[in-house]
Design an enzyme around this catalytic site. Structure first.
Site, short mmCIF file in Angstrom:
data_model
loop_
_atom_site.label_atom_id
_atom_site.label_comp_id
_atom_site.label_asym_id
_atom_site.label_seq_id
_atom_site.Cartn_x
_atom_site.Cartn_y
_atom_site.Cartn_z
N LYS A 1 0.85 -1.20 0.00
CA LYS A 1 0.00 0.00 0.00
C LYS A 1 0.88 1.24 0.00
CE LYS A 1 -3.96 1.90 2.62
NZ LYS A 1 -4.87 1.65 3.76
N SER B 1 -9.80 1.38 2.75
CA SER B 1 -8.95 2.19 1.90
C SER B 1 -7.85 1.39 1.20
CB SER B 1 -8.31 3.29 2.74
OG SER B 1 -7.40 2.75 3.68
N SER C 1 -9.91 -0.82 6.91
CA SER C 1 -9.33 -0.66 5.58
C SER C 1 -8.65 -1.88 4.97
CB SER C 1 -8.34 0.50 5.58
OG SER C 1 -9.07 1.69 5.44
#
Ligand code: GLN
Length: 430
Positions: free
Chosen positions: A56, A131, A155
Site C-alpha cells: 500500500k 482504503s 481498511s
C-alpha cells in the site's frame, strides 16, 4: 534464470498488460526481477522465498514512491524501509510495486485516490472497497502473492470482503507501525492480504514483533495454524445489514459449525451502535495532528492546498474539535467510549472463543456513485469493522460466498493477542 526471477517476471508482464484497465498499481519496482535473481542464487533462503508482494502506498519502501495516493506527496520517494518491509526483505520476499488506495487511507471505496479509483477485479465496474483498495484488488487480480495494507477502521477487511480475498487486521501493537504514514496512530495496524489463510498467517508471523521504534508494540505469540476443537462461537446480532449478506454469512457459519460440532451463542456488545461516532473524532483529531508536517517546507506541497475533499474535511474537522475551548468534549469523550467498547469485548471473550459477523453491511457500489453519497452514508459501511480497532482486538475477513455474483466476507474476531487462534478458526471457513 532462477525460479523466483521467472515468477516475478511473469507477474510484471501480467501487470504491464492488465494494470491500465484496472489501475491497481501506482508504480512497479523496476529492480524486482533483479532482486529475485539475487535471492535465487543464495544458499540458504528465507521463509518468504518465492513470495511476491505489493505494498500500500502509505508504507515506506526505500527508493519507491510512497505518495499515499495523494498529490501532496505525489513524487515522494521513501528514504528508508518500514519495519515490516525490513522483515519481509530479510526473509527473501520481493516487493513488486506500490498500490493504489484511498488518499491517506481516508475512505472505504478507493474513490478518494488522487489517481483514480481502482477496479474490483471480482466485480468489474464496482468499487474494490478501501482504503487498501489496491491491496485487495492486486491479490484478486493475480498480480502478486500477497500484499500489505493498513487498517484503522476496516481498511484491510472491507476491500478483502468486496474483492473476495483474505484480509487480516492484527491485534493493536502486534505489528510495528514504524514507516507507516499515519492516519490515526492509536488505531492503525499494518496487516496482510492474501489468497488463503495459510499465506496470510505466514506473512503475519514474519512482520509481527516488538520494535523499539514503535513503543506501542508488544511481544506476541507465534502465528501457527492449529486444529481448534469444539469451540464456542459468539454470534453478534447487529441491525442494518443487507439481508442477502446476512443470509450468506449465516449459512456459511451454520454449515461450518455443524460440521465441526461448534457451539453457537448469541452475544451482544451494548455500545456497538456508537462505534462509528466514536471512531471519527479520534481519527479526525489524530489525522489533523499527523498532517501538520505536510506544511510545504519539507515534503513539497502544503496538504490543505493539494489534497482532496475527504482529506480536507478531516483536517478542518480535526482542527475544529481539538481547539482549546473543546478540551474534554470530543476526543476525550471518544476515548471514554472506546474504553467501554473494549471492556465489553473483553467480557464477551471470557464466554466465547471468537465472534463472527459479516465484514461489511452492504455490497460495493458502482464506481462513481460514492461522489453522490453523503459522508455519513459512506462512514456507515465501517460499522462492523471499526469495533475491532476500538477494542484493539484482531479480526479477519474470509470470503463467505456471493450475493448477486459479488463476493461477501465473513469476519472472525478474537481477543487481543489471539491472532493465531483467530486464523486457525478462519481456516475452517475457507
Ligand atoms: N473507512 C475508514 C475511514 O475512512 C477506515 C479507514 C482505514 O481503516 N484506514 O477512516
Amino acid at each position: 534464470m532462477g525460479e523466483f526471477e521467472k515468477k516475478v517476471k511473469r507477474y510484471l508482464d501480467k501487470i504491464r498488460k492488465e494494470n491500465k484497465k484496472l489501475n491497481i498499481f501506482l508504480h512497479v519496482n523496476e529492480s524486482a526481477v533483479r532482486d529475485a535473481g539475487e535471492i535465487d542464487k543464495k544458499q540458504n533462503k528465507g521463509r518468504l522465498y518465492g513470495f511476491v508482494f505489493g505494498v500500500k502506498s502509505n508504507i515506506n519502501v526505500k527508493g519507491l514512491i510512497a505518495n499515499c495516493s495523494s498529490k501532496t506527496l505525489e513524487n515522494y520517494q521513501a528514504t528508508y524501509d518500514a519495519a515490516v518491509i525490513e522483515k519481509i526483505k530479510a526473509e527473501d520476499g520481493v516487493i513488486i510495486g506500490m498500490l493504489n488506495c484511498d488518499e491517506f487511507a481516508s475512505g472505504s471505496s478507493g474513490e478518494t485516490s488522487a489517481f483514480g479509483a481502482c477496479q474490483n477485479p471480482s466485480a468489474l465496474g464496482r468499487i474494490p472497497g478501501g482504503s487498501s483498495s489496491g491491496s485487495a484488488a492486486a491479490v484478486a487480480a493475480g498480480f502478486c502473492d500477497a500484499t500489505l495494507g493498513s487498517d484503522t477502521g476496516g481498511s484491510i477487511r472491507n476491500p478483502a470482503s468486496h474483492c473476495g480475498v483474505i484480509g487480516v487486521k492484527p491485534s493493536y501493537g502486534m505489528v510495528s507501525r514504524y514507516g507507516l504514514i499515519d492516519l490515526s496512530m492509536s488505531l492503525d495496524q499494518i496487516g496482510p492480504l492474501a489468497k488463503n489463510v495459510e499465506d496470510a498467517a505466514l506473512v503475519l508471523d514474519v512482520i509481527r514483533g516488538k520494535d523499539t521504534r514503535d513503543t506501542t508494540t508488544t511481544d506476541s505469540k507465534q502465528v501457527k495454524l492449529d486444529r481448534v476443537g469444539k469451540i464456542k462461537v459468539g454470534v453478534l446480532q447487529i441491525n442494518g445489514i443487507d439481508k442477502k449478506i446476512n443470509s450468506v454469512v449465516d449459512k456459511k457459519l451454520l454449515e461450518v459449525a455443524r460440521k465441526n460440532g461448534w457451539n453457537l451463542k448469541n452475544v451482544e456488545i451494548n455500545h456497538i451502535d456508537l462505534a462509528v461516532q466514536t471512531y471519527y473524532p479520534l481519527c479526525y483529531s489524530e489525522f489533523f495532528s499527523a498532517t501538520r508536517r505536510f506544511d510545504g517546507r519539507r515534503y513539497g506541497k502544503k496538504i490543505e492546498d493539494s489534497c482532496g475533499e475527504e482529506v480536507l474535511r478531516r483536517i478542518l474537522g480535526g482542527c475544529e474539535i481539538t481547539k482549546a475551548e473543546f478540551a474534554g468534549a470530543y476526543y476525550q469523550k471518544a476515548l471514554e467510549v472506546k474504553e467501554i467498547i473494549k471492556g465489553e469485548f473483553e467480557k464477551v471473550f471470557k464466554e466465547v472463543d471468537c465472534v463472527v459477523l459479516p465484514t461489511v453491511p452492504g455490497l460495493p457500489w458502482k464506481i462513481g456513485e460514492g461522489a453522490k453519497m453523503k459522508p455519513e452514508e459512506i462512514y456507515a459501511y465501517d460499522a462492523l469493522t471499526i469495533p475491532a480497532n476500538l477494542a484493539e482486538i484482531c479480526a479477519v475477513s474470509v470470503p463467505a460466498g456471493l450475493v448477486d455474483k459479488i463476493p461477501v466476507g465473513l469476519q472472525v474476531m478474537c481477543a487481543k493477542g489471539e491472532d493465531a487462534k483467530m486464523l486457525s478458526i478462519a481456516k475452517y471457513f475457507e
